[in-house]
Design a protein around this motif. Structure first.
Motif, PDB file in Angstrom:
ATOM      1  N   ASP A   1      21.584  47.771  59.143  1.00  0.00           N
ATOM      2  CA  ASP A   1      20.620  47.403  60.162  1.00  0.00           C
ATOM      3  C   ASP A   1      20.094  45.987  59.920  1.00  0.00           C
ATOM      4  OD1 ASP A   1      19.318  48.031  62.460  1.00  0.00           O
ATOM      5  OD2 ASP A   1      17.557  48.837  61.442  1.00  0.00           O
ATOM      6  N   PHE A   2      19.913  45.646  58.631  1.00  0.00           N
ATOM      7  CA  PHE A   2      19.296  44.358  58.307  1.00  0.00           C
ATOM      8  C   PHE A   2      20.268  43.201  58.494  1.00  0.00           C
ATOM      9  CE2 PHE A   2      17.501  41.146  55.425  1.00  0.00           C
ATOM     10  CZ  PHE A   2      16.230  41.095  55.938  1.00  0.00           C
ATOM     11  N   ILE A   3      21.531  43.453  58.185  1.00  0.00           N
ATOM     12  CA  ILE A   3      22.531  42.392  58.305  1.00  0.00           C
ATOM     13  C   ILE A   3      23.286  42.567  59.611  1.00  0.00           C
ATOM     14  CG2 ILE A   3      24.594  41.366  57.275  1.00  0.00           C
ATOM     15  CD1 ILE A   3      22.375  41.105  55.379  1.00  0.00           C
TER      16      ILE A   3
ATOM     17  N   ASN B   1      25.241  49.456  65.911  1.00  0.00           N
ATOM     18  CA  ASN B   1      25.008  50.699  66.643  1.00  0.00           C
ATOM     19  C   ASN B   1      25.173  51.832  65.655  1.00  0.00           C
ATOM     20  OD1 ASN B   1      24.828  49.872  69.521  1.00  0.00           O
ATOM     21  ND2 ASN B   1      26.859  49.030  69.071  1.00  0.00           N
ATOM     22  N   PHE B   2      24.251  52.749  65.646  1.00  0.00           N
ATOM     23  CA  PHE B   2      24.373  53.900  64.744  1.00  0.00           C
ATOM     24  C   PHE B   2      24.717  55.152  65.532  1.00  0.00           C
ATOM     25  CE2 PHE B   2      21.683  50.968  62.402  1.00  0.00           C
ATOM     26  CZ  PHE B   2      22.368  50.934  61.198  1.00  0.00           C
ATOM     27  N   LEU B   3      25.678  55.890  65.034  1.00  0.00           N
ATOM     28  CA  LEU B   3      26.101  57.123  65.696  1.00  0.00           C
ATOM     29  C   LEU B   3      25.967  58.237  64.678  1.00  0.00           C
ATOM     30  CD1 LEU B   3      29.353  55.447  66.965  1.00  0.00           C
ATOM     31  CD2 LEU B   3      27.435  56.055  68.456  1.00  0.00           C
TER      32      LEU B   3
ATOM     33  N   LEU C   1      23.013  58.847  74.620  1.00  0.00           N
ATOM     34  CA  LEU C   1      23.471  57.886  73.625  1.00  0.00           C
ATOM     35  C   LEU C   1      23.549  56.478  74.210  1.00  0.00           C
ATOM     36  CD1 LEU C   1      24.463  57.642  70.737  1.00  0.00           C
ATOM     37  CD2 LEU C   1      26.791  57.907  71.597  1.00  0.00           C
ATOM     38  N   MET C   2      22.803  55.527  73.577  1.00  0.00           N
ATOM     39  CA  MET C   2      22.827  54.146  74.029  1.00  0.00           C
ATOM     40  C   MET C   2      23.710  53.344  73.085  1.00  0.00           C
ATOM     41  SD  MET C   2      20.924  54.172  76.699  1.00  0.00           S
ATOM     42  CE  MET C   2      20.937  52.414  77.012  1.00  0.00           C
ATOM     43  N   LEU C   3      24.487  52.445  73.659  1.00  0.00           N
ATOM     44  CA  LEU C   3      25.388  51.638  72.851  1.00  0.00           C
ATOM     45  C   LEU C   3      25.232  50.183  73.264  1.00  0.00           C
ATOM     46  CD1 LEU C   3      27.624  52.281  70.705  1.00  0.00           C
ATOM     47  CD2 LEU C   3      29.274  51.921  72.544  1.00  0.00           C
ATOM     48  N   ARG C   4      25.127  49.317  72.268  1.00  0.00           N
ATOM     49  CA  ARG C   4      25.036  47.900  72.589  1.00  0.00           C
ATOM     50  C   ARG C   4      26.399  47.287  72.337  1.00  0.00           C
ATOM     51  NH1 ARG C   4      20.591  43.814  70.239  1.00  0.00           N
ATOM     52  NH2 ARG C   4      21.103  42.061  71.597  1.00  0.00           N
ATOM     53  N   VAL C   5      26.873  46.525  73.296  1.00  0.00           N
ATOM     54  CA  VAL C   5      28.192  45.912  73.181  1.00  0.00           C
ATOM     55  C   VAL C   5      28.069  44.435  73.528  1.00  0.00           C
ATOM     56  CG1 VAL C   5      30.552  45.915  74.042  1.00  0.00           C
ATOM     57  CG2 VAL C   5      29.286  48.070  73.850  1.00  0.00           C
TER      58      VAL C   5
END
Lengths: 282, 282, 359
Positions: C234-236, C240-242, C324-328
């Motif tokens: 998350d920091f680097i 997206n976490f599943l 479920l949200m996904l960033r692309v």
């Protein structure tokens, strides 16, 4: 249409310059209002037979200074004043160095209240505790001694010295001290190479201000002086009471010198807010 | 446990460092003040017995009530006129006119110079044969007689304003300069003319600063000693009365009672001042 | 002689009830630039101050060049340090600032002169020796700070957020300058920062810190590619976490139930059915296409909720299934508008399981 515009603009400009004129005559009036009392003292001390109703004396003379020196014994009084101021500066600085360090750099619960308390003698008219000081000093045979008068001055000078020095010590940047240690400086080296040069100006200004406080001090002196410890302000006051205006003026000119010097120093680094800070410090 | 002893040791060091300042405070201010309080309840000239007579006399005798009245009127008058002088002056100086530094420096004159000298200069300047009257007689043709200023109440107020307005002026100037110009510009954009901006925006915003400065001026005027001593003539405000009572009439207990009342009043003003100052400036 | 220039062994530092450093163990090799990276309050500054000697650890030992320095005062540790606020001596000129450590070390005037001139040349400030710190710009002040830290060739160079008081452009410039100097001088360096980009660009290795502990130590690549925990991922960079449950393991492919979707992942050792797993994928690693054009266990379908044009790339927020949200982020020429349906491929080799997932 064009013509009208030009007229309006010209009118606006003349109003503007009238305003500037007004502002500057206000400022000039103000400046005269502030300065004339000192100018008139200056002229009065050199004027001969100037009883007023003229802008300037017709003849100039050094007689009044001669009187001040020979009759009012100014050299002796100057010596008293300087010795007393010297003692007051030494005592005030010795008090203020450790106390200012503690207030500026150490954790103290209720620090604000303590600072306010220490400054209290400067906020309250000196006459209210000058009575008590005189009473105590009579008992201790300190009245009419250099040490006694100087101690009375310390009551007013030390709070100021503490204020200045604690601010100086507080502004010492911790990181700079750390940097000197990282560079390999031992605590002693850090003190002499880094801390001392950084706090010296603060100590100097504290000394200058305590000196002036003592040199100009009047109320506390009036309650603790005697024939052997007449200071310049007290002598000037007595001369005014005796009605020798010209001689008083000459003394005043001598008395004013350190204050002018300080004003000159301030002028080089004009921060009037800091001056009020002496009273705002609570 | 270790950290407990560590804390104890640190606290002790702090106390040792503070002790010179505390000794000065208690020896030269607190103890004298305490002695004054005790003395104010003693019968005149004696070390035993208790009495409220001095307070009763002080607050009951019309002559003494006049002293209080005079002290307050002088302080209030000085404060009002100081504000009236400071506001336009600060507004003008805020624009940094030519000679700005000189004007600002001249504001400091009364603070930096010994009051005694200022008093002498003011007396010379405003005397019937002095520059002020010379000027007035020249520019005002209907004036036949010189105006009496010295040793009158309006004259005293005039002197007080000269001496103590810098406190008001400097705080006013400081709060004006702390003002965000864009606020005024926003008001102008919104359609307010200069006067309205001044009245609705600037004045309300600087009010805390002006108020704080006025309380300072008031305190200074209330506690003034050397100036009324030299320029007051027959008018003796509280501080001068204390001095006269103690040194001329040798009534130390009566003087002490007055000193206590004065100190208490000043502490009250100080509290008000700190409250005013602490209020966040909008 | 130890292989390591700096060693933290089990260092713990508490402030009252707050544990600023908890059992920190870290080895830094000779000539290496190690970055302590983490959000503010993670304990990186405390660790650095333990190393300089401004803090004394409550437990554990610290070694520099094989020597136990835990009880050694700061000035005997032979460190060089660059400070966040520069910490130049305000009453000394730039030359005197750089000269100070040499004066302390009792070098002769001619030696000092020579070394200072050399150090000023090193930071490209030859002509500025007579300037006082207040007459120099932020970047120049920091270069003087660097020269002061390097002039006596300390065994270790410490840099405490040295760029955070500079503006963005200067920061980038100075970053390369510092790295270049460190490599040229071959000096061991410890760099403290909260800026991940800076850390990745500069470091030989990075130690990621969180809540007083070291979360992961590795090269920038390892940290970015194989984050050891959700915090690091998350920091680097963006992630997206599943989170889901393993439903089946079929050879190379492990099937994961995320919400009501089924997603195929590369099988990792020890995967078993019923296990809760946390996988993550970087937004720029996800492929987008028109619905129906891609197939496979790693392909899902979704709706574009929001599309933001960012110049060199387009940022999409997709909804897969119900919640479920996904960033692309895609630089592709094919653009999708909000409301459009898209096919989403989460490449098996890029969609990684973090540390075996949460139990």
């Amino acid at each position: 249409m064009m013509c009208a515009m030009t007229l309006v603009r010209q009118y606006a400009r003349s109003v503007l310059s009238a305003k500037t004129l007004l502002v500057y005559s206000f400022l000039l009036g103000f400046l005269l209002y502030m300065v004339t009392p000192f100018l008139i003292i200056f002229f009065n001390s050199f004027g001969k037979g100037w009883y007023g109703m003229r802008w300037l004396p017709q003849e100039w003379t050094l007689n009044w200074y001669q009187w001040a020196i020979e009759v009012a014994d100014i050299p002796e009084i100057m010596k008293n004043t300087l010795v007393i101021a010297g003692i007051a500066v030494v005592i005030s600085t010795l008090i203020a160095l450790p106390t200012g360090w503690a207030l500026g750099r150490r954790h103290i619960p209720g620090k604000e209240l303590l600072t306010a308390l220490i400054l209290l003698p400067r906020m309250i008219p000196a006459i209210t505790f000058a009575l008590g000081v005189a009473k105590i000093f009579y008992g201790l045979h300190l009245v009419d001694t250099f040490l006694g008068v100087a101690l009375a001055h310390v009551a007013l000078a030390a709070p100021y010295a503490i204020l200045v020095l604690s601010a100086t010590f507080e502004s010492l940047d911790e990181r700079v001290l750390e940097a000197s240690a990282v560079c390999g400086a031992s605590p002693a080296q850090g003190f002499f190479y880094v801390i001392l040069p950084l706090i010296l100006p603060g100590i100097l200004s504290s000394i200058i201000f305590t000196f002036t406080t003592s040199y100009n001090e009047f109320t506390m002196t009036l309650m603790t002086y005697g024939p052997h410890t007449v200071t310049l302000p007290v002598r000037t006051y007595l001369a005014v009471g005796e009605g020798y205006w010209e001689v008083s003026s000459a003394m005043a000119v001598i008395l004013i010198i350190p204050s002018l010097f300080i004003l000159f120093l301030i002028q080089r680094q004009l921060q009037p807010e800091k001056l009020v800070g002496g009273f705002k410090g609570v | 446990m270790n950290s407990f002893w560590h804390k104890q040791r640190e606290g002790l060091i702090t106390l040792v460092l503070l002790s010179p300042g505390l000794a000065g405070f208690f020896g030269l201010f607190f103890y004298p003040m305490l002695l004054t309080v005790i003395l104010s309840f003693r019968p005149e000239g004696r070390e035993v017995g208790w009495t409220l007579a001095h307070y009763a006399r002080f607050l009951g005798d019309p002559a003494f009530r006049d002293v209080l009245g005079l002290t307050f009127s002088l302080a209030v008058g000085a404060t009002v006129f100081s504000v009236l002088l400071s506001l336009p002056l600060a507004l003008v100086l805020r624009e940094k006119p030519k000679g700005n530094r000189l004007f600002r420096l001249s504001i400091l004159l009364p603070m930096m110079m010994p009051h005694l000298i200022s008093a002498l200069g003011l007396l010379l300047f405003w005397s019937k044969r002095g520059w002020a009257n010379l000027f007035l007689l020249t520019v005002l043709p209907f004036l036949k007689e010189p105006v009496a200023v010295n040793y009158t109440i309006p004259g005293l107020i005039l002197f007080y304003v000269w001496l103590f307005y810098p406190y008001t002026c400097l705080t006013t100037l400081a709060s004006l300069e702390a003002l965000d110009r864009s606020i005024e510009e926003a008001a102008e954009v919104a359609g307010a003319n200069r006067l309205r901006v001044l009245w609705h925006i600037v004045l309300p915003l600087i009010r805390p600063g002006v108020l704080a400065g006025s309380v300072l001026t008031f305190m200074m005027a209330f506690g003034a000693f050397s100036v009324p001593l030299v320029t007051g003539g027959n008018y003796r405000p509280l501080s001068v009365q204390i001095f006269t009572q103690a040194t001329l009439y040798l009534e130390w207990s009566a003087a002490s009672a007055m000193a206590v009342v004065m100190a208490m009043a000043q502490v009250t003003f100080l509290t008000i001042y700190m409250r005013v100052l602490r209020r966040p400036i909008a | 002689m130890s292989d390591y220039m700096i060693e933290f062994v089990n260092v713990t530092k508490r402030y009252g009830d707050i544990v600023a450093n908890e059992h920190i163990t870290l080895q830094i090799k000779r000539g290496e630039l190690m970055t302590l990276l983490g959000p503010s309050g993670c304990g990186k500054t405390t660790a650095l101050r333990c190393l300089t000697g401004h803090n004394h650890p409550d437990e554990g030992r610290i070694f520099i060049d094989g020597q136990d320095v835990t009880d050694l005062p700061t000035y005997k540790r032979n460190l060089g340090m660059v400070f966040q606020n520069f910490a130049l001596f305000p009453h000394m000129t730039a030359f005197e600032n750089v000269e100070f450590p040499l004066r302390i070390r009792g070098l002769s005037q001619s030696e000092r002169r020579e070394k200072v001139v050399e150090a000023l040349k090193l930071v490209r400030l030859e002509g500025y020796g007579s300037h006082f710190p207040r007459q120099l710009s932020g970047g120049q002040q920091q270069r003087i700070g660097l020269a002061r830290a390097l002039v006596y060739r300390p065994s270790v160079l410490l840099l405490d957020e040295p760029l955070s008081n500079l503006d963005a452009k200067l920061r980038e410039e100075m970053r390369f300058e510092i790295k270049d100097l460190q490599v040229r001088l071959g000096i061991t360096a410890v760099y403290v920062t909260h800026d991940q980009e800076e850390a990745l660009a500069l470091s030989d290795r990075v130690a990621i810190m969180n809540k007083g502990r070291i979360e992961q130590v590795g090269t920038p690549e390892e940290i970015y590619e194989r984050p050891g925990s959700q915090f690091v991922a998350d920091f680097i960079g963006l992630s997206n976490f599943l989170e889901g449950t393993v439903t089946a393991v079929e050879g190379e492919t492990t099937y994961l139930a995320v919400d009501n979707l089924s997603l195929g992942l590369a099988t990792t050792a020890g995967a078993r059915v019923g296990q809760r797993v946390l996988a993550f994928v970087r937004p720029n690693e996800v492929e987008l296409a028109a619905p129906g054009t891609m197939s496979g266990p790693e392909v899902l379908e979704g709706v574009v909720e929001k599309m933001t044009y960012l110049g060199d790339k387009v940022d999409y927020r997709l909804r897969l299934g119900d919640r479920l949200m996904l960033r692309v982020q895609s630089g592709g020429t094919v653009r999708f508008k909000a409301g459009e349906r898209v096919a989403v491929r989460l490449p098996m080799e890029r969609c990684r399981v973090i540390g075996g997932g949460k139990a």
